[in-house]
Design a protein around this motif. Structure first.
Motif, PDB file in Angstrom:
ATOM      1  N   SER A 267       0.835  -1.195   0.000  1.00 30.56           N
ATOM      2  CA  SER A 267       0.000   0.000   0.000  1.00 30.56           C
ATOM      3  C   SER A 267       0.873   1.249   0.000  1.00 30.56           C
ATOM      4  N   PRO A 268       0.515   2.264  -0.792  1.00 30.70           N
ATOM      5  CA  PRO A 268       1.308   3.500  -0.792  1.00 30.70           C
ATOM      6  C   PRO A 268       1.143   4.250   0.518  1.00 30.70           C
ATOM      7  N   PRO A 269       2.123   5.040   0.923  1.00 35.52           N
ATOM      8  CA  PRO A 269       2.002   5.820   2.161  1.00 35.52           C
ATOM      9  C   PRO A 269       0.896   6.849   2.051  1.00 35.52           C
ATOM     10  N   GLU A 270       0.396   7.278   3.198  1.00 30.96           N
ATOM     11  CA  GLU A 270      -0.664   8.264   3.208  1.00 30.96           C
ATOM     12  C   GLU A 270      -0.161   9.597   2.676  1.00 30.96           C
ATOM     13  N   ALA A 271      -1.089  10.363   2.135  1.00 33.69           N
ATOM     14  CA  ALA A 271      -0.733  11.679   1.594  1.00 33.69           C
ATOM     15  C   ALA A 271      -0.171  12.565   2.701  1.00 33.69           C
TER      16      ALA A 271
END
Length: 355
Positions: A267-271
């Motif tokens: 999962s990509p890191p949070e904005a």
């Protein structure tokens, strides 16, 4: 130590200033757009974190950092440069003429030359070729083309109207051929430099064997090829290919097709947390811990996609890291950003399939 006013000073003027300290201003001159390279550091930055100045932009960035950091009006600035790498910026010194009146005329000629061309200095062959070159230039001036250095051009025009430029190399070759009796002023020699000129062609290079028994002209002069012969040859070639295919053994076991593997991304890191995630991965992969600079970089909005474009000197000042570590971070950020964008795309694709 010398006082230099850093406000509104240009890179070239600054180089002239520190060169004059070592009496080198008359021996070297800075480049208009870049060079010579030098290292620049000031109070608060050690030598290992010194920035290398190459262009006006590099100097402006470091100068602004210096003026914004030091508000007392005075600061110690250090410069390091290598004379051995500055030969390209050396000022050519004028030749010193001898004032000794006892020098003989022969010695003066050896030292400085007579400055007047003498016919005896050229060989008979060179003089002969020069005469033919002069006559060729008089015969083939061209108002449509210029020479190699912008002077009036010379061209030999073929029967098809193509211009073959007569540069110094072709003129010398033509003059030598005329002197040897292999060409005339009206017809250039049959050499690769003038391919196609003698037979009225366009002057383009041709394949080898143009004068041998297997040349293109001899094959084309033999007349049109019989169509039945071409069909018969094509049929024989097709039968031979079919026979070779029938003899080739088939594989005993079928070849399994490889299944397309789907790349799995985490999962990509949070904005808003991209820089912290990038620094954590950098510490894990490269064993270089710069996580402490994450908050500063985030406050300045220096995200992983922007860091590779920031000057090294500026990043060294922000992160208080050495130049080598900053360069490694910039390379890592480029790779990390590519993976991050792939994760975002994969996540968006997965989400659209669920919907």
């Amino acid at each position: 130590m010398v006082d230099i006013k850093m406000e509104n000073i240009s890179r070239t003027e600054f180089i002239k200033q520190f060169l004059s300290v070592f009496n080198l201003a008359t021996h070297f001159s800075p480049g208009v757009h870049s060079g010579p390279d030098f290292k620049f550091w000031f109070t608060g930055i050690n030598k290992t974190g010194a920035a290398t100045i190459q262009t006006d932009h590099d100097f402006d960035v470091v100068a602004k950092a210096l003026l914004s950091k030091d508000r007392r009006g005075r600061c110690q600035v250090n410069v390091e440069f290598d004379i051995d790498t500055m030969d390209g910026f050396r000022i050519k010194q004028p030749a010193q003429l001898s004032t000794t009146s006892q020098t003989s005329s022969n010695e003066e000629e050896l030292l400085y030359g007579t400055r007047v061309p003498s016919l005896e200095n050229y060989s008979v062959t060179t003089q002969l070729h020069g005469q033919w070159i002069k006559q060729l230039k008089e015969k083939y001036p061209c108002a449509s083309h210029t020479g190699e250095h912008g002077e009036n051009g010379f061209c030999f025009v073929t029967g098809g109207g193509k211009h073959i430029g007569l540069n110094n190399r072709r003129l010398k070759a033509w003059a030598a051929a005329i002197a040897a009796g292999d060409a005339t002023k009206s017809m250039p020699p049959n050499i690769p430099e003038f391919d196609g000129a003698r037979d009225g062609g366009d002057g383009a290079p041709r394949t080898r064997g143009r004068t041998g028994p297997f040349s293109t002209s001899s094959s084309s002069a033999s007349g049109p090829v019989d169509q039945s012969t071409l069909l018969f040859s094509a049929l024989i070639a097709s039968l031979q290919r079919g026979r070779s295919r029938s003899r080739s053994p088939r594989p005993s076991t079928p070849v399994k097709r490889r299944r397309e593997e789907t790349m799995v991304f985490s999962s990509p890191p949070e904005a808003g947390t991209e820089i912290e995630a990038c620094l954590r991965d950098f510490a894990k992969d490269k064993a270089i811990d710069m996580i402490g600079a994450g908050s500063t970089l985030r406050d300045l909005e220096l995200t992983p996609d922007i860091i590779p474009q920031v000057p090294v000197a500026r990043l060294c000042e922000i992160t208080e890291a050495h130049e080598g570590r900053v360069l490694k971070l910039q390379q890592f950020c480029t790779q990390w950003q590519t993976r991050y964008e792939a994760k975002l795309e994969a996540s968006a694709t997965k989400k659209s399939r669920k919907e």
